[in-house]
Scaffold this motif. Sequence first.
Motif, short mmCIF file in Angstrom:
data_model
loop_
_atom_site.label_atom_id
_atom_site.label_comp_id
_atom_site.label_asym_id
_atom_site.label_seq_id
_atom_site.Cartn_x
_atom_site.Cartn_y
_atom_site.Cartn_z
N LYS A 52 0.80 -1.23 0.00
CA LYS A 52 0.00 0.00 0.00
C LYS A 52 0.83 1.28 0.00
CE LYS A 52 -3.77 -2.54 2.09
NZ LYS A 52 -5.10 -2.48 2.65
N GLN A 61 -1.29 -8.35 9.58
CA GLN A 61 -2.62 -7.95 10.02
C GLN A 61 -3.69 -8.28 8.99
OE1 GLN A 61 -1.43 -3.86 10.84
NE2 GLN A 61 -3.09 -3.82 12.32
N GLY A 94 -6.24 -7.47 6.37
CA GLY A 94 -6.34 -6.33 5.47
C GLY A 94 -5.00 -5.80 4.98
N GLY A 119 -10.37 -8.96 0.63
CA GLY A 119 -11.46 -8.25 1.30
C GLY A 119 -11.28 -6.76 1.32
N THR A 140 -2.71 -17.04 5.29
CA THR A 140 -3.24 -17.29 6.63
C THR A 140 -4.26 -16.22 6.97
OG1 THR A 140 -1.62 -15.89 7.73
CG2 THR A 140 -1.02 -18.19 7.40
N PRO A 141 -5.13 -16.54 7.87
CA PRO A 141 -6.04 -15.52 8.35
C PRO A 141 -5.23 -14.44 9.04
CG PRO A 141 -6.66 -17.70 9.14
CD PRO A 141 -5.29 -17.82 8.57
N GLY A 142 -5.55 -13.22 8.80
CA GLY A 142 -4.80 -12.14 9.45
C GLY A 142 -5.10 -12.08 10.92
N1 LIG Z 1 -4.10 0.41 -2.86
C1 LIG Z 1 -3.68 -0.79 -2.51
N2 LIG Z 1 -4.57 -1.69 -2.05
C2 LIG Z 1 -4.12 -2.91 -1.69
C3 LIG Z 1 -2.74 -3.27 -1.78
N3 LIG Z 1 -2.61 -4.55 -1.32
C4 LIG Z 1 -3.85 -4.96 -0.96
N4 LIG Z 1 -4.77 -3.98 -1.18
C5 LIG Z 1 -6.23 -4.03 -0.89
O1 LIG Z 1 -6.39 -4.23 0.53
C6 LIG Z 1 -7.59 -5.01 0.78
C7 LIG Z 1 -7.27 -6.18 1.70
O2 LIG Z 1 -6.42 -7.09 1.04
P1 LIG Z 1 -6.40 -8.67 1.34
O3 LIG Z 1 -5.40 -9.24 0.37
O4 LIG Z 1 -7.75 -9.26 1.39
O5 LIG Z 1 -5.79 -8.66 2.82
P2 LIG Z 1 -5.39 -9.92 3.71
O6 LIG Z 1 -4.08 -9.58 4.35
O7 LIG Z 1 -5.41 -11.17 2.90
O8 LIG Z 1 -6.54 -9.90 4.81
P3 LIG Z 1 -7.13 -11.14 5.69
O9 LIG Z 1 -7.44 -12.27 4.75
O10 LIG Z 1 -8.33 -10.58 6.34
O11 LIG Z 1 -6.07 -11.49 6.67
C8 LIG Z 1 -8.12 -5.41 -0.59
O12 LIG Z 1 -9.18 -4.53 -0.92
C9 LIG Z 1 -6.94 -5.21 -1.52
O13 LIG Z 1 -7.32 -4.90 -2.84
C10 LIG Z 1 -1.81 -2.28 -2.30
O14 LIG Z 1 -0.59 -2.47 -2.40
N5 LIG Z 1 -2.35 -1.07 -2.62
#
Ligand SMILES: Nc1nc2c(ncn2[C@@H]2O[C@H](COP(=O)(O)OP(=O)(O)OP(=O)(O)O)[C@@H](O)[C@H]2O)c(=O)[nH]1
Length: 278
Positions: A113, A162, A164, A183, A212-214
Amino acid sequence: MKKENNNIGKITSINKDLYTVMEGNSAFFCSVRGKLKNFKLTVGDNVLFNKDTNTIEDVLERKNTLIRPLVSNIDKLFIVVSTHLPKFSTYLLDKFLVLSEFNNIKPVIIITKLDLCDKKELKEVKKALKYYKKIGYKVYKNKDVRKIKKEMEGAVIALAGQTGAGKSTLLNKIDKNLNLKTGEVSEALGRGKHTTRLVELIHVGNSLIADTPGFSSLELDLEKQDIANGFIEFGFNCKYNTCNHVKSDGCYVIKAVDEGKIMKSRYESYLKLIKEVR
Ligand SMILES: Nc1nc2c(ncn2[C@@H]2O[C@H](COP(=O)(O)OP(=O)(O)OP(=O)(O)O)[C@@H](O)[C@H]2O)c(=O)[nH]1
Ligand SMILES: [Mg+2]
Ligand SMILES: [Zn+2]
């Protein structure tokens, strides 16, 4: 008690009483027998199993076990750290690093991000990352897909970070065929919604990786000394070999923090972590 038709495989997922055991690229769906019924097998366990009866007969010695996520025999922990929502936290990163060091798992830091950061956030993040590199850790951005793939080669990996933070998103980028569910991050809570629920080892090239689940929290059940050892740059330079780096009198660590050689947030993480030890 090795029988002739016993083969060695690895548990890649567990769903109630059904264990998926992989031998090379073949999957066997097994149940558990006898004495192992009372033993908590985990994803990542290497097992002896019988192909005729589809039963797991024995478990091989483990190299390590992580509790949350529950997974064994991990070579590398990919610590996925968000820089914007969820907010950048060196404390959580330091906690995962201590966990890796304690379990003899090679940690790899992956930053996500960065595209959402403003200038001020970027500056803070970059400064911190430079420090982690200096003390010897590998740091990648989530868009460094090629480098991350190289880091994965031949290894058994768990993703941590974490909810997200972008763990599943990262895996989807690494292997376009995976289509893992990702998500939304709640603006209000500043965190994800635990989109990933099960731990499962997935083949990506010649590596195995567990999405893994966060977690929103992580408990470390370690002794104070283990925590100190987990801060690799603190070293063994103190005047007293039993120093816990809390009182300033002659403590190398405190001096190094004052002189800017050890990043202040690292020391703060350390103090916070040893306070949590009962
Ligand atoms: N802008 C942006 N959004 C991102 C980036 N990486 C992930 N996201 C967004 O962040 C949100 C959460 O991403 P996930 O990959 O579901 O997160 P996770 O770590 O797997 O979360 P859990 O399964 O709940 O543990 C999604 O809407 C993604 O599209 C990034 O580098 N930039
Ligand atoms: Mg996920
Ligand atoms: Zn000290």
